[in-house]
Design a protein around this motif. Structure first.
Motif, PDB file in Angstrom:
ATOM      1  N   GLU A  82       0.848  -1.185   0.000  1.00 52.30           N
ATOM      2  CA  GLU A  82       0.000   0.000   0.000  1.00 52.30           C
ATOM      3  C   GLU A  82       0.892   1.246   0.000  1.00 52.30           C
ATOM      4  O   GLU A  82       2.039   1.193   0.446  1.00 52.30           O
ATOM      5  N   PRO A  83       0.367   2.390  -0.455  1.00 48.88           N
ATOM      6  CA  PRO A  83       1.187   3.611  -0.460  1.00 48.88           C
ATOM      7  C   PRO A  83       1.438   4.116   0.957  1.00 48.88           C
ATOM      8  O   PRO A  83       0.680   3.852   1.882  1.00 48.88           O
ATOM      9  N   VAL A  84       2.522   4.877   1.094  1.00 46.71           N
ATOM     10  CA  VAL A  84       2.882   5.476   2.378  1.00 46.71           C
ATOM     11  C   VAL A  84       1.843   6.536   2.727  1.00 46.71           C
ATOM     12  O   VAL A  84       1.559   7.426   1.922  1.00 46.71           O
ATOM     13  N   ASN A  85       1.276   6.440   3.923  1.00 52.08           N
ATOM     14  CA  ASN A  85       0.278   7.398   4.391  1.00 52.08           C
ATOM     15  C   ASN A  85       0.939   8.520   5.181  1.00 52.08           C
ATOM     16  O   ASN A  85       0.592   9.686   5.046  1.00 52.08           O
ATOM     17  N   THR A  86       1.889   8.163   6.020  1.00 53.91           N
ATOM     18  CA  THR A  86       2.584   9.130   6.860  1.00 53.91           C
ATOM     19  C   THR A  86       4.019   8.677   7.051  1.00 53.91           C
ATOM     20  O   THR A  86       4.300   7.481   7.068  1.00 53.91           O
ATOM     21  N   ALA A  87       4.943   9.641   7.164  1.00 56.05           N
ATOM     22  CA  ALA A  87       6.355   9.320   7.356  1.00 56.05           C
ATOM     23  C   ALA A  87       7.038  10.457   8.098  1.00 56.05           C
ATOM     24  O   ALA A  87       6.690  11.621   7.930  1.00 56.05           O
TER      25      ALA A  87
END
Length: 114
Positions: A61-66
């Motif tokens: 899945e794509p990165v939501n928060t980093a």
């Protein structure tokens, strides 16, 4: 108490008015300040990390928060904590390292979650 304050004031005036000449400053050796290292790469943030992760792990899945920060004092590596998909928590970690003028994942084989 007043006598103590008066005595201190008298000693202060005597010290200020002593007949000894003031010491002349000596010339100190001047050194040039050390050059400040300018970073050659922009600080990695969520946008940079998201792109690197998507390239390395297309099935996840794509990165939501980093959130990324230096791995340690003097280290060139950056530690990123991140969450994927709908997860808003920083549950996963990855290390970025500078290479060939851009950030790269230090261990892409072991970074992918899925």
């Amino acid at each position: 108490m007043i006598k103590t304050v008066s005595a201190l004031a008298v000693f202060g005036l005597l010290a200020a008015c002593s007949g000894e000449p003031e010491a002349q400053p000596t010339e100190a050796a001047t050194t040039a300040p050390a050059p400040v290292a300018t970073p050659s790469l922009p600080a990695p943030g969520q946008e940079i990390f998201s792109k690197l992760y998507a390239d390395a792990c297309p099935a996840d899945e794509p990165v939501n928060t980093a959130a990324c920060k230096r791995a340690g004092f003097g280290s060139e590596d950056v530690l990123c904590e991140f969450g994927l998909g709908d997860d808003e928590y920083l549950r996963n970690e990855a290390t970025l390292t500078p290479g060939d003028g851009e950030w790269t994942l230090a261990d892409p084989e072991n970074v992918c979650v899925g």
